[in-house]
Motif scaffolding. Structure first.
Motif, short mmCIF file in Angstrom:
data_model
loop_
_atom_site.label_atom_id
_atom_site.label_comp_id
_atom_site.label_asym_id
_atom_site.label_seq_id
_atom_site.Cartn_x
_atom_site.Cartn_y
_atom_site.Cartn_z
N ASP A 40 0.81 -1.22 0.00
CA ASP A 40 0.00 0.00 0.00
C ASP A 40 0.84 1.27 0.00
O ASP A 40 0.47 2.26 -0.61
N SER A 41 1.97 1.23 0.72
CA SER A 41 2.81 2.43 0.80
C SER A 41 4.25 2.02 1.04
O SER A 41 4.54 0.90 1.45
N VAL A 42 5.17 2.96 0.81
CA VAL A 42 6.59 2.66 1.01
C VAL A 42 6.92 2.46 2.49
O VAL A 42 7.96 1.90 2.82
N GLY A 43 6.04 2.88 3.39
CA GLY A 43 6.26 2.67 4.82
C GLY A 43 5.92 1.27 5.29
O GLY A 43 6.22 0.89 6.42
N THR A 44 5.32 0.47 4.42
CA THR A 44 4.96 -0.90 4.76
C THR A 44 6.22 -1.76 4.71
O THR A 44 6.94 -1.77 3.73
N VAL A 45 6.48 -2.47 5.80
CA VAL A 45 7.67 -3.32 5.91
C VAL A 45 7.37 -4.68 5.29
O VAL A 45 6.31 -5.26 5.53
N VAL A 46 8.31 -5.19 4.50
CA VAL A 46 8.17 -6.50 3.86
C VAL A 46 9.05 -7.50 4.61
O VAL A 46 10.24 -7.25 4.81
N ALA A 47 8.46 -8.61 5.03
CA ALA A 47 9.21 -9.68 5.68
C ALA A 47 9.01 -10.97 4.89
O ALA A 47 7.91 -11.27 4.45
N ILE A 48 10.09 -11.71 4.71
CA ILE A 48 10.05 -13.00 4.02
C ILE A 48 10.35 -14.08 5.06
O ILE A 48 11.41 -14.05 5.69
N ASN A 49 9.41 -14.98 5.26
CA ASN A 49 9.55 -16.03 6.28
C ASN A 49 9.96 -15.44 7.63
O ASN A 49 10.82 -15.97 8.33
N GLY A 50 9.35 -14.31 7.97
CA GLY A 50 9.59 -13.69 9.27
C GLY A 50 10.80 -12.78 9.34
O GLY A 50 11.04 -12.15 10.36
#
Length: 119
Positions: A40-50
């Motif tokens: 949704d926004s650049v402030g959203t943190v992306v985590a892969i397998n935690g």
């Protein structure tokens, strides 16, 4: 009204295509896994397998991981990675899964035979 509410939980085929994707790419002299998705926004943190990831891009993001890193965050035989979007301003998170290329982490399915027919 109840029928409309129940329908909201059914994913449309278009929504299924909005999930994160993976593909193998060359990075230097090694093979890497590129994971791409939307947020949704650049402030959203992306985590892969935690594991929180530093991603490239804005709302359309991507991360390129060396296979050594993929093997550290995933189990042998996994066929998908969990992608979590952490929305700090809304204090919520959403999860989706990115399919891995078949056999990437060691588990393949042996076939005894393949039947091909013409119609």
């Amino acid at each position: 009204m109840a029928l409309l509410s129940a329908g909201a939980f059914v994913a449309s085929p278009a929504a299924a295509n909005d999930g994160p994707t993976t593909r193998l790419v060359t990075c230097g002299e090694q093979t890497c896994l590129r994971i791409e998705g939307r947020r949704d926004s650049v402030g959203t943190v992306v985590a892969i397998n935690g594991q929180p990831m530093a991603v490239d891009g804005g709302e359309s993001w991507r991360v390129t991981l060396p296979m050594q890193t993929v093997r550290q965050i995933a189990e042998h035989g996994d066929r998908r990675l969990e992608v979590t979007l952490l929305h700090p301003s809304a204090n919520r998170e959403s999860r989706n899964y990115a399919r891995l290329p078949i056999g990437l982490l060691g588990e393949t399915t042996d076939l005894e035979a393949i039947r091909v027919t013409a119609s």
